[in-house]
Design a protein around this motif. Structure first.
Motif, short mmCIF file in Angstrom:
data_model
loop_
_atom_site.label_atom_id
_atom_site.label_comp_id
_atom_site.label_asym_id
_atom_site.label_seq_id
_atom_site.Cartn_x
_atom_site.Cartn_y
_atom_site.Cartn_z
N CYS A 155 0.75 -1.21 0.22
CA CYS A 155 0.02 0.04 -0.08
C CYS A 155 0.94 1.35 -0.12
O CYS A 155 1.80 1.19 0.81
CB CYS A 155 -1.03 -0.18 1.13
N HIS B 176 -0.11 4.15 0.94
CA HIS B 176 -0.64 5.27 2.03
C HIS B 176 0.04 5.44 3.41
O HIS B 176 0.93 4.31 3.43
CB HIS B 176 -2.41 4.87 2.02
N CYS C 152 -1.97 5.66 6.74
CA CYS C 152 -3.00 5.76 7.61
C CYS C 152 -2.14 5.77 8.95
O CYS C 152 -1.15 4.75 9.20
CB CYS C 152 -3.72 4.63 7.44
N PHE D 43 -2.73 4.66 11.85
CA PHE D 43 -2.87 3.55 12.87
C PHE D 43 -2.49 2.28 12.06
O PHE D 43 -2.61 1.14 13.03
CB PHE D 43 -4.51 3.30 13.14
N CYS D 44 -1.83 2.27 11.11
CA CYS D 44 -1.45 1.14 10.12
C CYS D 44 0.01 0.94 10.05
O CYS D 44 0.52 2.06 9.64
CB CYS D 44 -2.36 1.08 9.04
N ILE E 151 0.90 -1.63 7.83
CA ILE E 151 1.01 -2.34 6.51
C ILE E 151 2.10 -2.12 5.60
O ILE E 151 2.94 -2.76 5.11
CB ILE E 151 -0.51 -2.70 5.89
N PRO E 152 2.22 -0.76 5.38
CA PRO E 152 3.18 -0.29 4.24
C PRO E 152 4.45 -0.47 4.82
O PRO E 152 5.56 -0.76 4.03
CB PRO E 152 3.15 1.24 4.34
N GLN F 137 -4.82 -4.42 -0.39
CA GLN F 137 -4.94 -3.38 0.49
C GLN F 137 -5.70 -2.18 0.15
O GLN F 137 -6.17 -1.34 0.73
CB GLN F 137 -3.66 -2.97 1.09
N TYR G 184 -11.44 2.42 -2.13
CA TYR G 184 -11.28 3.95 -1.86
C TYR G 184 -11.99 4.73 -2.65
O TYR G 184 -12.12 4.36 -3.83
CB TYR G 184 -9.71 4.05 -1.32
N ARG H 236 -6.26 9.25 6.30
CA ARG H 236 -6.59 8.24 5.45
C ARG H 236 -6.88 8.86 3.86
O ARG H 236 -7.02 10.07 3.63
CB ARG H 236 -8.25 8.31 5.88
N PRO H 237 -6.83 7.69 3.00
CA PRO H 237 -6.83 8.35 1.70
C PRO H 237 -8.20 8.79 1.16
O PRO H 237 -9.25 8.12 1.77
CB PRO H 237 -6.46 6.96 0.77
S1 SF4 Z 1 -5.07 1.29 6.50
FE1 SF4 Z 1 -5.10 0.44 4.50
S2 SF4 Z 1 -4.85 2.35 3.07
FE2 SF4 Z 1 -4.04 2.83 5.14
S3 SF4 Z 1 -1.93 2.44 5.51
FE3 SF4 Z 1 -3.04 0.74 6.17
S4 SF4 Z 1 -3.27 -0.45 4.04
FE4 SF4 Z 1 -2.86 1.42 3.28
#
Ligand code: SF4
Length: 453
Positions: free
Chosen positions: A156, A158, A160, A162-163, A165-166, A200, A245, A283-284
């Protein structure tokens, strides 16, 4: 007494599965299917024996040399890793395998996807992380053969707050369009009736590939979200879109839905509605006027079902922010919603934000949010009573069958419970035409009109 910081939630490392695939193209489709399901359930693929928590060997038993090759491959996996599950054509003759390799954990036959997944779960349990996984925390129900997850990209772009993942999975890497379509076509040929498109950030598909074009079935297709959905929509099965999104180009997909190519269903993780909190969440598409977009989409497709997830109790969320969220939800009239109480994730930027919301207040807001969501869901379902509907059968029991409509994704949405004459003749994976006879907060009841080919 000082302020005690909330405990950090540890992100579990995804279990890794090694995979050895032998045999013909049909066996390859089986392997892809199993791997797709494992990915969707949070497993990663190991590139070598040493890095795998367990190895699956998909065997061939067509001729003697193939049997020998399969037995050798099992032996190698046992020697290099030790934890091995065997599936595929040779799995139809478990004695042959166990005589030579009694240490094998489990043997299943060809196309026994559900048994392979059950065996993997038993020996290397899946780990659930609500922000990362699509599937619910109440254990993994084994996915039947009539639907499958189709992952179109990894990572991803983005940030965000709280995340992580990237950080964990890297930037967006889309799969080539021909590769995705080949997998989808193989699944449709293997009997899958519904594809759940996941990633994602599904609507960002292809941006990293600069929309590179490839030939597919005599026509050039670009790696664009619209062209991917258009091509998937030609496969004659249900196509359901998750993690979309609300970028402006999503409006094009609404046209495909209106044309009956893609299910009128959108899973959009809005997460909040207060502009202040959305900015803090980074958020995106946070600046989009989502209510106006939803109104426009629904005027084009009145039956459009919208699903979303939300976080309550994000750092700094005031009562006014939360009320704004409830008010937005009331106006948006979303069909399906999930809600999480905010929980800090180790390594996430949001951990540095002040204004932690106390646990009791988070729980109270969660309960209030779900009350509003249930009221909206019940009213929207009640409006369907008396209407005809086509559904896809998931299970058949003694006197009724459980199915899903276009508005219901497996595992996370509601169901349609079908009664009436002939219902026990239905089979898992059948389409059925029903009349809706009743509605609860989240599920529908129906009478069978007739099975449909
Ligand atoms: S919440 Fe979704 S859009 Fe936001 S950084 Fe995490 S994976 Fe990417």
């Amino acid at each position: 007494m000082g302020i005690v910081p909330p405990p950090l939630m540890k992100i579990p490392v995804a279990p890794k599965i090694g995979f050895v695939s032998l045999g013909c193209p049909k066996a390859l489709v089986d392997s892809e299917r199993i791997l797709t399901q494992l990915r969707a359930q949070g497993y990663q693929t190991a590139s070598d024996y040493a890095g795998a928590d367990l190895v699956v060997v998909n065997t061939c038993g067509f001729i003697d040399s193939a049997v020998q090759e399969s037995l050798d491959a099992i032996g190698e996996a046992l020697a290099e890793n030790g934890k091995v599950i065997v599936t595929g054509c040779l799995g139809a003759q478990p004695r042959k395998i166990l005589e030579r390799h009694p240490q094998v954990l489990q043997v299943t036959g060809p196309q026994r996807y559900e048994e392979v997944l059950a065996a993997v779960h038993a020996h290397v349990p899946p780990r659930h992380e609500p922000f990362l996984d699509l599937l619910p925390p109440q254990g993994i129900k084994l996915t039947p053969r009539h639907y499958a997850y189709l992952k179109i990209s990894e990572g991803c772009n983005h940030h965000c707050s709280f995340c992580i993942i990237p950080t964990m999975r890297g930037r967006l890497v889309s799969r080539q369009i021909s590769e995705v379509l080949r997998e989808a076509e193989g699944l449709a040929r293997a009997g899958v009736k519904e594809l759940l498109v996941i990633s994602q950030d599904t609507s960002a598909y292809g941006t990293d590939l600069k929309f590179a074009a490839q030939e597919w079935r005599g026509r050039e297709r670009r790696a664009r979200f619209f062209e991917l959905c258009e091509a998937l929509g030609e496969m004659g099965i249900w196509i359901r879109l998750h993690y979309v999104y609300p970028y402006p180009h999503v409006d094009e997909i609404i046209e495909l839905m209106a044309a009956g190519k893609v299910l009128p269903y959108l899973d959009i993780p809005f997460q909040h509605a207060s502009p202040r909190i959305l900015r803090a969440m980074k958020r995106p598409a946070a600046a989009e006027n989502t209510l106006a977009r939803i109104r426009t989409w629904r005027s084009a497709i009145p039956t459009l079902a919208i699903r979303s997830t939300f976080i309550v109790g994000f750092p700094g969320e005031t009562e006014a922010d939360f009320e704004a969220l409830l008010d937005w939800l009331d106006q948006a009239q979303l069909d399906r919603v999930g809600c999480f109480e905010y929980s800090p994730v180790e390594g996430a930027a949001a951990n540095a934000l002040g204004g932690a919301v106390p646990d009791e207040l988070k729980a109270e807001r969660h309960a209030r949010f779900m009350q509003v969501a249930a009221r909206i869901s019940a009213a929207r379902l009640a409006a369907k009573v008396g209407k005809p509907m086509r559904v896809l059968v998931d299970t058949v029991e003694a006197r009724h069958a459980i199915a899903r409509s276009a508005a219901d994704a497996p595992e996370i949405d509601g169901t349609v419970r079908i009664g009436g004459r002939g219902v026990t003749k239905l089979k898992v994976g059948d389409w059925a035409d029903v009349n809706i006879t009743g509605a609860g907060d989240y599920d529908l009841q129906a009478e069978l009109k007739g099975p449909t080919a």
